[in-house]
Every structure is written in structure tokens, then in C-alpha cells.
Design an enzyme around this catalytic site. Structure first.
Site, PDB file in Angstrom:
ATOM      1  N   LYS A 126       0.852  -1.195   0.000  1.00 63.19           N
ATOM      2  CA  LYS A 126       0.000   0.000   0.000  1.00 63.19           C
ATOM      3  C   LYS A 126       0.883   1.238   0.000  1.00 63.19           C
ATOM      4  CE  LYS A 126      -3.840   0.281   2.607  1.00 63.19           C
ATOM      5  NZ  LYS A 126      -4.633   0.080   3.854  1.00 63.19           N
TER       6      LYS A 126
HETATM    7  O1  G3P Z   1      -9.088   0.696   4.934  1.00 59.90           O
HETATM    8  C1  G3P Z   1      -8.915   1.951   5.512  1.00 59.90           C
HETATM    9  C2  G3P Z   1      -9.530   1.987   6.852  1.00 59.90           C
HETATM   10  O2  G3P Z   1      -8.718   1.317   7.782  1.00 59.90           O
HETATM   11  C3  G3P Z   1      -9.935   3.326   7.317  1.00 59.90           C
HETATM   12  O3  G3P Z   1     -11.108   3.166   7.967  1.00 59.90           O
HETATM   13  O4  G3P Z   1     -12.954   3.797   9.450  1.00 59.90           O
HETATM   14  O5  G3P Z   1     -10.640   4.653   9.903  1.00 59.90           O
HETATM   15  O6  G3P Z   1     -11.937   5.537   8.005  1.00 59.90           O
HETATM   16  P1  G3P Z   1     -11.689   4.351   8.887  1.00 59.90           P
END
Ligand code: G3P
Length: 228
Positions: free
Chosen positions: A83
């Protein structure tokens, strides 16, 4: 549509894999840190369990650092996808890594132009973060629609990996639009299979079965069917 878990928790990954529903995993430095284990061993363990891609993120933000880290991450296991963040240096790193046959997912995508550039750089996957857009009152799903339309227009093979999903509707809408992959927290994965009417229906069937089996003096279905 492929289902990925967005976690570095091996118990959650094992559970999803055991029911045959897990296509891949996404991690990031935050998720790995939460496990409190050694970085490399977490990734190795995940790769042993998951049938498909396991995403691991670089932490450098300069070209040389990202390429070096990406090369080392990719050596951990053939399932590793590197990534790389959607920044100018990242675009250069994507080209360099993919030219070596290393698979790259461009992360932190928040606009269709970023997705287009990442794809042009050679990324195998782009990760639009829909929940974080919703958080600031912009439509995450609109972004997915736009990216898919652009990729369709030009027959771009880069896969759209919907990230930052927060609830089952994000997953269903992504499937309706035709996203390639949704990565989700384990909680959302569990919510996908549940419905209160399923639970009520099952409870009713089982209660009727209890009455039925006593009529026939059988303890279980196999006895009733005369299977020895
Ligand atoms: O895949 C990306 C993820 O880990 C982010 O999720 O909920 O922190 O926006 P969030």
C-alpha cells in the site's frame, strides 16, 4: 465482489476464513500497532491464513524510502500487496514497484482524479476511503460511481477496493455499483449475514420441531429418518 477484512487481528481473520468468505485482508500501520505484536510476524501469520492478497502499507513518504520498504514488504510473502499513499512521490514509487512485478494498492484516495492518476501509474488497486468522505458530508458512494465510470470508459484494469466502509449499506451499495472489492471491519462483516427475521424464523421452526419430535418419539432428525 470480493470481501476483504480491514484488520490485523488474527482471530477475526481466522473466523472469516473458516466460513470461506474471506478473499483478502487490508492492514495499515494503525491496525498492526493495535495488535501489539511484531510487525513482520503479524503479516506472516495473516498470509498463512488468508487465501488472497494481504495489504501492507509503507510508512515513508519519499520515493526511495517507499520503494525500499515496498520491496522488503513484498519479500515477506507472495500474497503481500504494497500500500502506497496517494502523493506525488507515491505515484513515482507505484511505477517503480509495479515495474518489478510487485503488486501495489494506492491508498488514501479521496477524488476521482487521484484514482485516475494512480491507475495511470500502474496501481493494481485503488482504495477510495468512503466513510471518511461521508464524515465530512461528501458522498463516498458518488466517488465510487465516478471512479468505476472512468475505469470503464478506458477499460482500466485497476481494481476498485472500497475502503473505510462503516456499515452493511456501504457494502451493498458498492456491490450494486459494481466495485471489485470492499474491505470492512470484522463487525461489518458479521452484520452482513444477520437479519432479525432470520433469527425469528429459525426460533419458530425449532420450537415447532420440538413439538413434532415428541409426537414421533424421536430425539433428533436422524433418528426420525431412521438413520443409524
Ligand atoms: O481501509 C482503511 C480503513 O482502515 C480506514 O477506515 O474507518 O478509519 O476511516 P476508517
Amino acid at each position: 465482489m470480493k470481501i476483504f477484512l480491514d484488520t490485523a487481528n488474527i482471530a477475526e481473520i481466522r473466523e472469516a476464513a473458516s466460513i470461506g468468505m474471506l478473499d483478502g485482508v487490508t492492514t495499515n500501520p494503525t491496525l498492526i500497532a493495535k495488535e501489539g505484536k511484531e510487525f513482520k510476524s503479524v503479516l506472516e501469520e495473516i498470509c498463512e491464513v488468508v487465501p488472497g492478497p494481504v495489504n501492507a502499507e509503507v510508512v515513508s513518504v519519499d520515493f526511495t524510502g517507499m520503494v525500499r520498504e515496498g520491496e522488503v514488504l513484498a519479500k515477506i510473502h507472495p500474497k503481500i500487496v504494497v500500500k502506497v499513499p496517494m502523493i506525488k512521490e507515491g505515484l513515482k514509487a507505484i511505477r517503480k514497484l509495479t515495474d518489478q512485478g510487485i503488486k501495489v494498492n494506492t491508498t488514501l484516495i479521496f477524488s476521482p482524479s487521484q484514482a485516475l492518476l494512480a491507475a495511470k501509474a500502474g496501481a493494481n488497486f485503488v482504495s477510495p476511503f468512503i466513510g471518511r468522505l461521508d464524515d465530512i458530508s461528501q458522498s463516498g458512494m458518488d466517488l465510487i460511481r465516478q471512479i468505476i465510470q472512468i475505469f470503464d470508459n478506458y477499460e482500466i484494469a485497476t481494481e476498485v477496493l472500497v475502503a473505510s466502509s462503516r456499515h452493511p449499506l456501504h457494502v451493498v451499495e458498492s456491490a450494486l455499483i459494481g466495485a471489485d472489492i470492499v474491505t470492512m471491519p470484522y463487525k461489518v462483516f458479521e452484520q452482513l449475514l444477520k437479519h432479525p427475521l432470520t433469527d425469528i424464523g429459525l426460533k419458530n421452526f425449532l420450537s415447532d420441531w420440538e413439538k413434532f419430535k415428541s409426537t414421533y418419539k424421536a430425539e433428533n432428525l436422524l433418528e426420525l429418518l431412521k438413520v443409524r
